[in-house]
Design a protein around this motif. Sequence first.
Motif, mmCIF file in Angstrom:
data_model
loop_
_atom_site.group_PDB
_atom_site.id
_atom_site.type_symbol
_atom_site.label_atom_id
_atom_site.label_comp_id
_atom_site.label_asym_id
_atom_site.label_seq_id
_atom_site.Cartn_x
_atom_site.Cartn_y
_atom_site.Cartn_z
ATOM 1 N N ARG A 86 55.065 64.039 19.285
ATOM 2 C CA ARG A 86 54.139 64.343 18.191
ATOM 3 C C ARG A 86 53.642 65.785 18.276
ATOM 4 O O ARG A 86 53.616 66.510 17.290
ATOM 5 N N LYS A 87 53.248 66.201 19.470
ATOM 6 C CA LYS A 87 52.715 67.558 19.633
ATOM 7 C C LYS A 87 53.798 68.620 19.495
ATOM 8 O O LYS A 87 53.552 69.711 19.003
ATOM 9 N N ARG A 88 55.006 68.325 19.958
ATOM 10 C CA ARG A 88 56.069 69.324 19.875
ATOM 11 C C ARG A 88 56.563 69.538 18.447
ATOM 12 O O ARG A 88 57.311 70.457 18.189
ATOM 13 N N ARG A 89 56.127 68.708 17.511
ATOM 14 C CA ARG A 89 56.469 68.949 16.106
ATOM 15 C C ARG A 89 55.595 70.025 15.487
ATOM 16 O O ARG A 89 55.929 70.560 14.439
ATOM 17 N N ARG A 90 54.457 70.345 16.130
ATOM 18 C CA ARG A 90 53.590 71.417 15.608
ATOM 19 C C ARG A 90 54.358 72.733 15.710
ATOM 20 O O ARG A 90 54.865 73.095 16.767
ATOM 21 N N ARG A 91 54.423 73.444 14.598
ATOM 22 C CA ARG A 91 55.228 74.671 14.577
ATOM 23 C C ARG A 91 54.672 75.628 13.538
ATOM 24 O O ARG A 91 54.177 75.206 12.494
ATOM 25 N N MET A 92 54.785 76.919 13.837
ATOM 26 C CA MET A 92 54.398 77.951 12.879
ATOM 27 C C MET A 92 55.508 78.995 12.830
ATOM 28 O O MET A 92 55.977 79.460 13.869
ATOM 29 N N ILE A 93 55.896 79.332 11.610
ATOM 30 C CA ILE A 93 56.877 80.392 11.386
ATOM 31 C C ILE A 93 56.196 81.444 10.514
ATOM 32 O O ILE A 93 55.659 81.119 9.455
ATOM 33 N N VAL A 94 56.214 82.680 10.981
ATOM 34 C CA VAL A 94 55.685 83.799 10.201
ATOM 35 C C VAL A 94 56.884 84.639 9.776
ATOM 36 O O VAL A 94 57.648 85.116 10.612
ATOM 37 N N THR A 95 57.037 84.787 8.462
ATOM 38 C CA THR A 95 58.107 85.633 7.941
ATOM 39 C C THR A 95 57.470 86.829 7.244
ATOM 40 O O THR A 95 56.253 86.943 7.191
ATOM 41 N N ASP A 96 58.303 87.691 6.702
ATOM 42 C CA ASP A 96 57.762 88.849 6.005
ATOM 43 C C ASP A 96 57.142 88.478 4.653
ATOM 44 O O ASP A 96 56.425 89.279 4.064
ATOM 45 N N ARG A 97 57.369 87.251 4.152
ATOM 46 C CA ARG A 97 56.828 86.841 2.856
ATOM 47 C C ARG A 97 55.822 85.698 2.921
ATOM 48 O O ARG A 97 55.043 85.514 1.999
ATOM 49 N N ARG A 98 55.834 84.888 3.991
ATOM 50 C CA ARG A 98 54.954 83.729 4.030
ATOM 51 C C ARG A 98 54.720 83.230 5.451
ATOM 52 O O ARG A 98 55.405 83.627 6.390
ATOM 53 N N ILE A 99 53.723 82.359 5.555
ATOM 54 C CA ILE A 99 53.410 81.670 6.809
ATOM 55 C C ILE A 99 53.669 80.192 6.555
ATOM 56 O O ILE A 99 53.131 79.611 5.612
ATOM 57 N N ILE A 100 54.504 79.592 7.391
ATOM 58 C CA ILE A 100 54.829 78.175 7.264
ATOM 59 C C ILE A 100 54.256 77.475 8.489
ATOM 60 O O ILE A 100 54.523 77.884 9.624
#
Length: 159
Positions: A86-100
């Motif tokens: 459950r915890k390892r599904r937490r994820r953040m991706i920062v791109t040049d256009r958006r934050i996911i």
Amino acid sequence: MSGGMTPDRDEHVLADVKAPLREMVFPFLEMIVVTGVLWIIIGWFDAADAGRYGVGPLHLPPEWRNGFVLLWAVLVLWRFLLPLLRKRRRRMIVTDRRIIFRGDGFRARPRTLSMSAVTWAEKERGLLAVYLRDSDVPVCYRGLPKVRKIARIINDPHL
């Protein structure tokens, strides 16, 4: 733009982080204690079946031993493996256009912030606070590693 956690082809990924494993220290220690205690009990059942170590008068059915093995497996799954996944599904991706960002849990859906709506990001008490143009209240992300570095990347994506 894609709806999942994969960036578009024309986006440049600046940061991609998952939840740190340090959050699993106490569940790991709990798993060690549960394993030790239950396998001592299971060993006691095995010794009682063999008639060794002075525990021979107590004759319990072998289903009890199997029940404790099943109890151990359920506790390890419930108290360690499921929280880990459950915890390892937490994820953040920062791109040049958006934050996911996707939170904990199996049903968590990714949420997206456009970089054009972001005015500032900073570390506040261990969490990432992202300030938006149209809001006085920041969007806060908890439990991410390298928060200060992610804030620097959001503030100046040309690093």
